[in-house]
Design a protein around this motif. Structure first.
Motif, short mmCIF file in Angstrom:
data_model
loop_
_atom_site.label_atom_id
_atom_site.label_comp_id
_atom_site.label_asym_id
_atom_site.label_seq_id
_atom_site.Cartn_x
_atom_site.Cartn_y
_atom_site.Cartn_z
N LEU A 254 0.85 -1.20 0.12
CA LEU A 254 0.10 0.07 0.13
C LEU A 254 0.99 1.19 0.10
N THR A 255 0.47 2.30 -0.67
CA THR A 255 1.37 3.29 -0.65
C THR A 255 0.35 4.57 -0.72
N ARG A 256 -1.00 4.72 -0.66
CA ARG A 256 -1.83 5.70 -0.36
C ARG A 256 -2.92 5.17 0.74
N PRO A 257 -3.24 6.35 1.47
CA PRO A 257 -4.36 5.76 2.34
C PRO A 257 -5.60 5.40 1.87
N LEU A 258 -6.30 4.42 2.45
CA LEU A 258 -7.64 3.67 1.85
C LEU A 258 -8.82 4.37 2.75
N LEU A 259 -10.06 4.51 2.32
CA LEU A 259 -11.05 5.03 3.01
C LEU A 259 -12.26 4.36 2.45
N ARG A 260 -13.14 4.16 3.50
CA ARG A 260 -14.66 3.78 2.90
C ARG A 260 -15.52 4.27 3.66
N LYS A 261 -16.83 4.64 3.20
CA LYS A 261 -17.86 5.31 3.89
C LYS A 261 -18.50 4.38 4.84
N ASP A 262 -18.44 3.25 4.72
CA ASP A 262 -19.18 2.19 5.58
C ASP A 262 -18.80 1.00 5.23
N ARG A 263 -18.74 -0.29 5.91
CA ARG A 263 -18.25 -1.67 5.75
C ARG A 263 -18.71 -2.17 4.54
N THR A 264 -19.97 -1.86 4.06
CA THR A 264 -20.30 -2.48 3.01
C THR A 264 -19.61 -1.77 1.55
N SER A 265 -19.24 -0.59 1.75
CA SER A 265 -18.58 -0.21 0.62
C SER A 265 -17.13 -0.57 0.25
N GLU A 266 -16.80 -0.14 -0.81
CA GLU A 266 -15.17 -0.53 -1.34
C GLU A 266 -14.40 0.61 -0.77
N PHE A 267 -13.07 0.16 -0.68
CA PHE A 267 -12.08 1.25 -0.44
C PHE A 267 -11.71 2.22 -1.57
N THR A 268 -11.51 3.37 -1.19
CA THR A 268 -11.03 4.48 -2.31
C THR A 268 -9.72 4.91 -1.81
N GLU A 269 -8.83 5.00 -2.72
CA GLU A 269 -7.56 5.93 -2.44
C GLU A 269 -7.75 7.21 -2.15
N VAL A 270 -7.46 8.02 -1.15
CA VAL A 270 -7.43 9.40 -0.48
C VAL A 270 -5.96 9.91 -0.43
N ASP A 271 -6.00 11.11 -0.35
CA ASP A 271 -4.81 11.72 0.28
C ASP A 271 -4.71 11.72 1.85
N TRP A 272 -3.25 11.96 2.37
CA TRP A 272 -3.31 11.93 3.55
C TRP A 272 -4.26 12.99 4.40
N ASP A 273 -4.32 14.05 4.05
CA ASP A 273 -5.02 15.13 4.92
C ASP A 273 -6.48 14.31 5.11
N THR A 274 -7.29 13.90 3.80
CA THR A 274 -8.58 13.48 3.99
C THR A 274 -8.49 12.39 4.97
N ALA A 275 -7.46 11.43 4.89
CA ALA A 275 -7.61 10.25 5.62
C ALA A 275 -7.46 10.79 7.26
N LEU A 276 -6.59 11.35 7.51
CA LEU A 276 -6.25 11.90 8.92
C LEU A 276 -7.41 12.79 9.54
N ASP A 277 -7.97 13.64 8.62
CA ASP A 277 -9.01 14.57 9.06
C ASP A 277 -10.28 13.55 9.40
N HIS A 278 -10.47 12.63 8.58
CA HIS A 278 -11.73 11.67 8.84
C HIS A 278 -11.44 11.05 10.12
N VAL A 279 -10.20 10.38 10.38
CA VAL A 279 -10.10 9.94 11.57
C VAL A 279 -10.28 10.75 12.76
N ALA A 280 -9.61 11.83 12.84
CA ALA A 280 -9.61 12.68 13.93
C ALA A 280 -11.22 13.28 14.16
#
Length: 705
Positions: free
Chosen positions: A65-91
């Motif tokens: 893996l070289t890019r963060p992965l994010l999905r809206k819910d457990r039934t959705s597929e992962f999509t690649e996002v940038d780091w700010d998007t991933a970390l903002d979502h987690v926080a």
């Protein structure tokens, strides 16, 4: 060489796998690819096992893996996002959950494979940035029973309180539940001269070495190691091998411990363990003669420790060593063989639910004041003890348990007991974040996956099985888009309201702070500096600032206030479950030479996967025949918790009542589908080594699990 190509470079570092931490050179070849070759070092003496030789291949696996992965819910597929998007979502999710349910609604699960710096930073992040008590790590499944036993007996837990090189000159080494010939092959170079007494239900490669070289193999029924240790103590006393002067001068509690051992004369133990009384007496004599010459060691491993009575079993082996006068003397001793690469350092600096840096207890007011002072906070802001590893996993998503988990360097869907139960708990979370380099079986369940650097792409310190702090050096930069764990923790901490300077990303800066936080503690690293590490000085902890390291502990006194070691009175008790008519066999688990832990790394290396591509069940031919199975057949192994499909391997040396499965595989091949989650009352170690099972042909219908 093409003039446009950079000149080859070589970096001296250490292997990413077990706690031997074998030294190696990483050579940079064409296109920047790395290859490994051995380097001379006291633990491996210029050798590597097949995992070490192929270790660099893990860095370039196709599904890295070289890019963060994010999905809206457990039934959705992962999509690649940038780091700010991933970390903002987690926080944002953490802040929202914490506002709804309090700080303990967010949990952290770490690893015995993380560097000391990352282990320290993870514990600090949990207590300060999250304010949670809910942190533990996968080392709870590895070293916890040995650690608890060592603390009770000696007042200090350093798995091997002497250099590994010491054991090579011993006359006799007893190995209880350890199979280094397969799990740590370079260690066998230190065991070529001593006569070996191997305690293991299986005729392992190590047991065969013992038999081939004049030693002994005692094969107890799984779950009866404690009875066997008590019987060996009985035989040692009955045959006059107890060092009475040592016991009187350096220990306390012998008579109370003897009250339990007195009932386990060898013929009685034979009925429980299956080990012939003659073998028990022969082992006592072999060990006793060597102890009289101050030339014997007792070493324990996971086979004797991963039980719901693992701490008491370790105490029984330590009692045997104390009766013989071994600990705290040159040329002899007791030690446990650490498994994970940083199994020692990982449990010293704050990943455990009950611990602060320096092996301090989190409920100790003085320890809280010291660490809080280093962190620049008030001691009252630090949370108290939390849940242990399996208890934490089992509480996820329950009404009183955490609703979120941040997971670093671990794959509990494969490595935890009763794995389907753990999978279910993880799926019940509102937020699961995994920092990993591939989509492991656990990361595949996550809401967010953060791609992080691997062992050769960052620097840091590790503490090997002999308590030696050493440097892993960066050989190459991580792939573009990949961050280090320290960078991830810092970025999240800032988003959660922490000042940036509180969570530095430079490993040496973190090491200096770790030294200050551990100063004065049992595991004091305050004298570990980049300069001393670069000099290859043997930095066995404690390494106090301005003082010499401590390669051999306890030579003058033990760490209890009175300076004496403690015998601990322990009694044998049955395992958490016994076989019955529906589940007449005992399943036990262990490791293979070519794989490591959950297999997330090694199953991706073609050479290693090709050698051991699937799980197998090792079984006596007669036991297999009674189940209607032959060599190479697919068997279904079923416990009261789940089932595993495995290829049959026949072994005429196996116990008739016992089957063995390696635990490195996932899904329908996971040995931990079978294992029991009963916990040791002291260490909270699960009952990995004893599960009642039945064996039968696997269904032939396509798609049937």
């Amino acid at each position: 060489m093409n003039p446009a190509e950079p000149a080859p470079q070589s970096t001296r570092t250490h292997c990413p796998y077990c706690a031997l931490q074998c030294a190696m050179h990483l050579d940079t070849g064409p296109q920047g690819r790395l290859s490994a070759r051995p380097a001379d070092f006291p633990t491996n003496r210029g050798g590597l096992c097949r995992k070490g030789w192929t270790s660099a291949e893990v860095l370039t696996v196709p599904d890295r893996l070289t890019r963060p992965l994010l999905r809206k819910d457990r039934t959705s597929e992962f999509t690649e996002v940038d780091w700010d998007t991933a970390l903002d979502h987690v926080a944002d999710r953490i802040l929202a959950l914490r506002a709804e349910s309090g700080p303990d609604t967010v949990s952290v699960f770490g690893s015995g494979g993380l560097t000391n710096e990352k282990s320290y930073a993870l514990g600090k992040f949990a207590r300060l940035a999250l304010g949670t008590s809910q942190i533990d790590y996968n080392g709870r499944f590895c070293m916890s029973s040995a650690a608890a036993g060592g603390m009770r007996a000696f007042g200090l837990d350093r798995g091997m309180p002497f250099p590994l090189t010491d054991i090579g000159s011993a006359e006799v080494v007893l190995l209880a539940g350890a199979n280094p010939a397969e799990t740590m092959p370079p260690m066998m170079g230190h065991l070529s001269a001593p006569a070996l007494i191997v305690i293991d239900p299986r005729r392992t490669a190590t047991a065969q070495v013992a038999l081939d070289n004049g030693g002994l193999h005692l094969a107890p029924r799984p779950g009866t190691d404690l009875a066997l240790a008590l019987s060996l103590l009985h035989a040692v006393r009955a045959r006059g091998w107890v060092d009475t002067d040592y016991v009187a001068e350096r220990t306390s509690g012998f008579e109370q411990a003897w009250e339990h051992a007195a009932a386990w004369w060898p013929e009685h133990a034979e009925l429980t363990t299956g080990v012939p009384a003659t073998q028990i007496r022969a082992a006592a004599d072999l060990l006793g003669r060597a102890a009289r010459a101050r030339s014997a060691y007792v070493l324990t491993g996971r086979g004797t420790e991963q039980h719901a009575k693992g701490t008491d079993t370790v105490s029984a082996w330590i009692n045997l060593a104390l009766a013989l006068g071994l600990p705290g003397r040159p040329g002899s001793g007791y030690g446990c063989i650490t498994g994970q690469g940083n199994g020692q350092g990982g449990r010293e600096h704050g990943q455990k639910a009950d611990q602060l840096p320096g092996y301090r207890r989190i409920d100790d007011p003085q320890a809280r004041r010291h660490v809080a002072g280093v962190w620049g906070v008030h001691p009252d802001t630090l949370p108290g003890p939390g849940r242990s590893a399996f208890e934490l996993l089992d509480a996820l998503g329950t009404p009183d348990g955490p609703r979120a988990m941040l997971l670093f360097g671990s794959n509990p869907v494969v490595s935890a007991p009763d794995s389907e139960r753990v999978r279910s708990r993880l799926c019940d979370l509102d937020l699961l974040v995994a920092a990993d380099f591939v989509l492991s079986e656990t990361a595949a369940l996550a809401d967010v996956v953060l791609p992080v650097a691997q062992w050769a792409e960052e620097s840091g310190t590790m503490t090997n099985l002999e308590g030696r702090v050493l440097r892993r050096r960066r050989a190459v930069p991580p792939p573009e888009g990949v961050r280090t764990d320290l960078e991830v923790l810092s970025a999240l901490a800032v988003r959660l309201g922490q000042p940036a300077e509180r969570f530095p990303t430079d490993p040496d800066t973190v090491l200096a702070e770790l030294g200050a936080a551990s100063a004065g503690g049992a595991a004091d690293y305050s004298g570990v500096t980049p300069e001393r590490l670069a000099s290859e000085e043997a930095l066995h902890w404690p390494v106090r600032a301005g003082q010499q390291p401590t390669p051999r502990l306890f030579l003058d006194s033990f760490a209890h206030p009175d300076g004496r070691a403690r015998f601990v009175a322990v009694a044998h008790r049955p395992p958490a479950e016994e076989p019955d008519g529906d589940h007449p066999l005992i399943a036990t688990t262990g490791r293979l030479m070519g794989h490591y832990q959950s297999g997330a790394q090694t199953r991706r290396v073609p050479e290693l996967h090709g050698a051991e591509p699937e799980v197998y069940v090792q079984v006596h031919p007669d036991t297999a025949a009674r189940a209607g199975l032959g060599a190479g057949d697919l068997a279904r192994v079923t416990s009261r918790r789940g089932r595993t499909t495995a290829r049959v391997r026949l072994d005429p040396t196996a116990r008739l009542d016992t089957v063995f499965l390696p635990f490195h595989y996932a899904g329908a091949q996971s040995a931990n589908n079978l294992t029991h989650p009963a916990l040791d009352p002291t260490s909270r170690m699960p009952e990995f080594k004893v599960s009642a099972v039945r064996l039968e042909p696997a269904p032939t219908t396509p798609g049937t699990p």
